[in-house]
Every structure is written in structure tokens, then in C-alpha cells.
Design a protein around this motif. Structure first.
Motif, PDB file in Angstrom:
ATOM      1  N   THR A 196     -10.839  14.722   0.897  1.00 25.08           N
ATOM      2  CA  THR A 196      -9.728  15.141   0.778  1.00 25.08           C
ATOM      3  C   THR A 196      -9.790  16.341  -0.385  1.00 25.08           C
ATOM      4  O   THR A 196      -8.878  17.151  -0.772  1.00 25.08           O
ATOM      5  N   GLN A 197     -11.065  16.671  -0.808  1.00 28.12           N
ATOM      6  CA  GLN A 197     -11.190  16.869  -2.403  1.00 28.12           C
ATOM      7  C   GLN A 197     -10.061  16.974  -3.486  1.00 28.12           C
ATOM      8  O   GLN A 197      -9.370  18.059  -4.181  1.00 28.12           O
ATOM      9  N   GLY A 198      -9.672  15.755  -3.100  1.00 32.75           N
ATOM     10  CA  GLY A 198      -9.426  15.118  -4.157  1.00 32.75           C
ATOM     11  C   GLY A 198      -7.463  15.405  -4.075  1.00 32.75           C
ATOM     12  O   GLY A 198      -6.802  15.578  -4.637  1.00 32.75           O
ATOM     13  N   ASN A 199      -7.427  16.017  -2.859  1.00 28.45           N
ATOM     14  CA  ASN A 199      -5.907  16.590  -2.719  1.00 28.45           C
ATOM     15  C   ASN A 199      -4.850  15.121  -2.490  1.00 28.45           C
ATOM     16  O   ASN A 199      -3.912  15.174  -1.734  1.00 28.45           O
ATOM     17  N   MET A 200      -5.662  13.783  -1.772  1.00 34.35           N
ATOM     18  CA  MET A 200      -4.742  12.842  -1.213  1.00 34.35           C
ATOM     19  C   MET A 200      -4.117  12.242  -2.605  1.00 34.35           C
ATOM     20  O   MET A 200      -4.302  11.634  -3.565  1.00 34.35           O
ATOM     21  N   ARG A 201      -2.862  12.328  -1.786  1.00 30.75           N
ATOM     22  CA  ARG A 201      -1.292  10.958  -2.633  1.00 30.75           C
ATOM     23  C   ARG A 201      -0.483  10.458  -1.585  1.00 30.75           C
ATOM     24  O   ARG A 201      -0.109  10.645  -1.002  1.00 30.75           O
ATOM     25  N   GLY A 202      -0.734   9.387  -3.012  1.00 32.78           N
ATOM     26  CA  GLY A 202       0.421   8.130  -2.489  1.00 32.78           C
ATOM     27  C   GLY A 202       1.762   8.244  -3.244  1.00 32.78           C
ATOM     28  O   GLY A 202       2.038   7.812  -4.161  1.00 32.78           O
ATOM     29  N   GLU A 203       2.486   8.869  -2.387  1.00 34.13           N
ATOM     30  CA  GLU A 203       4.295   9.211  -2.718  1.00 34.13           C
ATOM     31  C   GLU A 203       5.120   7.777  -2.948  1.00 34.13           C
ATOM     32  O   GLU A 203       5.270   7.261  -1.107  1.00 34.13           O
ATOM     33  N   LEU A 204       5.077   6.717  -3.801  1.00 31.59           N
ATOM     34  CA  LEU A 204       5.681   5.397  -3.409  1.00 31.59           C
ATOM     35  C   LEU A 204       6.931   5.896  -2.971  1.00 31.59           C
ATOM     36  O   LEU A 204       7.926   6.712  -3.956  1.00 31.59           O
ATOM     37  N   GLU A 205       7.762   5.068  -2.023  1.00 31.02           N
ATOM     38  CA  GLU A 205       9.327   4.994  -1.719  1.00 31.02           C
ATOM     39  C   GLU A 205       9.932   3.977  -2.260  1.00 31.02           C
ATOM     40  O   GLU A 205      11.111   3.785  -2.517  1.00 31.02           O
ATOM     41  N   GLY A 206       8.603   2.757  -2.112  1.00 29.17           N
ATOM     42  CA  GLY A 206       9.964   1.331  -2.620  1.00 29.17           C
ATOM     43  C   GLY A 206       8.840   0.135  -3.060  1.00 29.17           C
ATOM     44  O   GLY A 206       7.865   0.095  -2.572  1.00 29.17           O
ATOM     45  N   LEU A 207       9.223  -0.054  -3.631  1.00 23.85           N
ATOM     46  CA  LEU A 207       8.484  -1.833  -4.402  1.00 23.85           C
ATOM     47  C   LEU A 207       9.344  -3.197  -3.660  1.00 23.85           C
ATOM     48  O   LEU A 207      10.574  -2.824  -4.304  1.00 23.85           O
ATOM     49  N   PHE A 208       8.472  -4.465  -3.768  1.00 28.25           N
ATOM     50  CA  PHE A 208       9.674  -5.188  -3.238  1.00 28.25           C
ATOM     51  C   PHE A 208       8.383  -6.486  -3.402  1.00 28.25           C
ATOM     52  O   PHE A 208       7.566  -6.829  -3.210  1.00 28.25           O
ATOM     53  N   ALA A 209       9.006  -7.762  -4.854  1.00 27.58           N
ATOM     54  CA  ALA A 209       8.086  -8.588  -5.471  1.00 27.58           C
ATOM     55  C   ALA A 209       9.254 -10.198  -4.429  1.00 27.58           C
ATOM     56  O   ALA A 209      10.579 -10.381  -4.258  1.00 27.58           O
ATOM     57  N   ASP A 210       8.521 -10.545  -4.369  1.00 24.58           N
ATOM     58  CA  ASP A 210       8.823 -12.091  -4.166  1.00 24.58           C
ATOM     59  C   ASP A 210       8.590 -13.286  -4.976  1.00 24.58           C
ATOM     60  O   ASP A 210       9.573 -13.884  -5.309  1.00 24.58           O
ATOM     61  N   GLY A 211       8.465 -12.379  -6.237  1.00 26.84           N
ATOM     62  CA  GLY A 211       8.354 -13.639  -7.551  1.00 26.84           C
ATOM     63  C   GLY A 211       6.961 -14.550  -7.702  1.00 26.84           C
ATOM     64  O   GLY A 211       6.896 -15.522  -8.389  1.00 26.84           O
ATOM     65  N   ARG A 212       6.595 -14.445  -6.794  1.00 22.01           N
ATOM     66  CA  ARG A 212       5.247 -15.233  -6.100  1.00 22.01           C
ATOM     67  C   ARG A 212       3.673 -15.040  -6.098  1.00 22.01           C
ATOM     68  O   ARG A 212       3.022 -15.461  -5.605  1.00 22.01           O
ATOM     69  N   GLY A 213       4.045 -13.486  -6.431  1.00 23.40           N
ATOM     70  CA  GLY A 213       2.400 -13.164  -6.728  1.00 23.40           C
ATOM     71  C   GLY A 213       2.674 -11.995  -5.766  1.00 23.40           C
ATOM     72  O   GLY A 213       0.585 -11.504  -5.702  1.00 23.40           O
ATOM     73  N   HIS A 214       3.310 -11.612  -4.688  1.00 24.22           N
ATOM     74  CA  HIS A 214       3.412 -11.126  -3.611  1.00 24.22           C
ATOM     75  C   HIS A 214       4.705  -9.965  -4.443  1.00 24.22           C
ATOM     76  O   HIS A 214       4.617  -9.684  -4.702  1.00 24.22           O
ATOM     77  N   VAL A 215       3.588  -8.737  -3.395  1.00 24.40           N
ATOM     78  CA  VAL A 215       4.128  -7.279  -3.605  1.00 24.40           C
ATOM     79  C   VAL A 215       3.869  -6.284  -2.630  1.00 24.40           C
ATOM     80  O   VAL A 215       2.832  -6.487  -2.386  1.00 24.40           O
ATOM     81  N   MET A 216       5.408  -5.939  -1.665  1.00 19.28           N
ATOM     82  CA  MET A 216       4.991  -4.851  -1.033  1.00 19.28           C
ATOM     83  C   MET A 216       5.234  -3.506  -0.847  1.00 19.28           C
ATOM     84  O   MET A 216       6.822  -3.516  -2.252  1.00 19.28           O
ATOM     85  N   SER A 217       4.095  -2.435  -0.395  1.00 20.79           N
ATOM     86  CA  SER A 217       5.124  -0.989  -1.420  1.00 20.79           C
ATOM     87  C   SER A 217       5.500  -0.460  -0.016  1.00 20.79           C
ATOM     88  O   SER A 217       5.032  -0.537   0.662  1.00 20.79           O
ATOM     89  N   VAL A 218       6.155   0.404  -0.285  1.00 19.24           N
ATOM     90  CA  VAL A 218       6.034   1.540   0.704  1.00 19.24           C
ATOM     91  C   VAL A 218       6.138   3.260   0.312  1.00 19.24           C
ATOM     92  O   VAL A 218       6.832   3.512  -0.735  1.00 19.24           O
ATOM     93  N   HIS A 219       5.024   3.970   0.972  1.00 19.83           N
ATOM     94  CA  HIS A 219       4.622   5.137   0.806  1.00 19.83           C
ATOM     95  C   HIS A 219       4.539   6.456   1.355  1.00 19.83           C
ATOM     96  O   HIS A 219       4.668   6.037   2.753  1.00 19.83           O
ATOM     97  N   ARG A 220       4.517   6.914   1.539  1.00 16.75           N
ATOM     98  CA  ARG A 220       4.041   8.197   2.124  1.00 16.75           C
ATOM     99  C   ARG A 220       2.866   8.686   1.585  1.00 16.75           C
ATOM    100  O   ARG A 220       2.088   9.207   0.558  1.00 16.75           O
ATOM    101  N   ASN A 221       1.760   8.891   2.691  1.00 20.32           N
ATOM    102  CA  ASN A 221       0.385   8.819   2.032  1.00 20.32           C
ATOM    103  C   ASN A 221       0.541  11.112   2.506  1.00 20.32           C
ATOM    104  O   ASN A 221       0.280  11.496   3.175  1.00 20.32           O
TER     105      ASN A 221
END
Length: 133
Positions: A66-91
Motif C-alpha cells: 500500500t506504499q505505507g498508506n494503510m491505516r487501522g482506524e480504531l472504533e472500539g475496544l472491549f476487554a474481558d479482564g482475563r487476557g482478551h481484547v476485541m477491537s473494532v476498526h475500519r481499515n
């Protein structure tokens, strides 16, 4: 009342910031040596990238394609407190005159304060394959 961000979410948020800046050296320090990134679809980037060197090679390849133009625009993060995180993003990216804009997410596993596994999902696998092929 403002609540403090969960440390696992803060780690993942920082990872997105570093990825978007292209700071792979610092990003690599946030991952375990045996980390894995699982990429969906049937395209040149798809598959199970195991080990820090292979994960960083995946990210470098995305940057090159992508010649360096790729971006992950973070929309949200959710933790379970047990070592897991779900992210929602727009690439968002452009490659060979073609635009790419799609929602997705990653299921992160955190071990000892470092990212050990990233299992990626996308909204439209056909669009993913078309863009990266």
C-alpha cells in the motif's frame, strides 16, 4: 464519571497507534516472541503468521503493498479482564489506484502484558481478497 481504560485495551490501542505510524520496531516489543496473527481469506496475506519475525514481515508487506498508506482506524475496544481484547476498526488503504475501506475486528490474546495472538475477522472476505490479490 470517567473510568480508566483497562490495561489490556490500552496495550492494544497503543499497538494500533504504532502500526499506523509505521513503528514496527516498538510494536514488536509489545508482542511475545511466539505471537501469531491469523489473517482470513484467500489472498497473498491470508494464513497463520507465526512468530514475531513472520508477523512483522506481514506488516511490512502490507506497508509495501500500500506504499505505507494503510491505516487501522480504531472504533472500539472491549476487554474481558482475563487476557482478551476485541477491537473494532475500519481499515483504509489504497493500492494500485484501488481504494479499500472496510470494517473488521481482531480478537487479541494478552499474556504477561504482551500480545500473543491476533485473530482477525473482516466484514466482507471477498472485498478483502480482491484488494490484496
Amino acid at each position: 464519571m470517567v473510568m480508566a481504560e483497562h490495561p489490556d485495551c490500552a496495550l492494544v490501542r497503543r499497538g494500533y497507534e504504532l502500526f499506523n505510524k509505521g513503528d514496527m520496531e516498538t510494536l514488536a516489543t509489545m508482542m511475545t516472541r511466539d505471537c501469531a496473527h491469523h489473517v482470513p481469506g484467500s489472498n497473498p496475506l491470508s494464513g497463520h503468521h507465526k512468530g514475531i519475525d513472520n508477523v512483522m514481515a506481514l506488516y511490512r508487506r502490507m506497508g509495501e503493498m500500500t506504499q505505507g498508506n494503510m491505516r487501522g482506524e480504531l472504533e472500539g475496544l472491549f476487554a474481558d479482564g482475563r487476557g482478551h481484547v476485541m477491537s473494532v476498526h475500519r481499515n483504509v488503504a489504497e493500492r494500485d489506484g484501488r481504494g479499500y475501506n472496510q470494517r473488521g475486528g481482531i480478537f487479541f490474546t494478552i499474556v504477561g502484558g504482551k500480545i500473543s495472538d491476533l485473530d482477525e475477522c473482516v466484514e466482507d472476505i471477498d472485498l478483502e481478497d480482491e484488494f490484496w490479490s
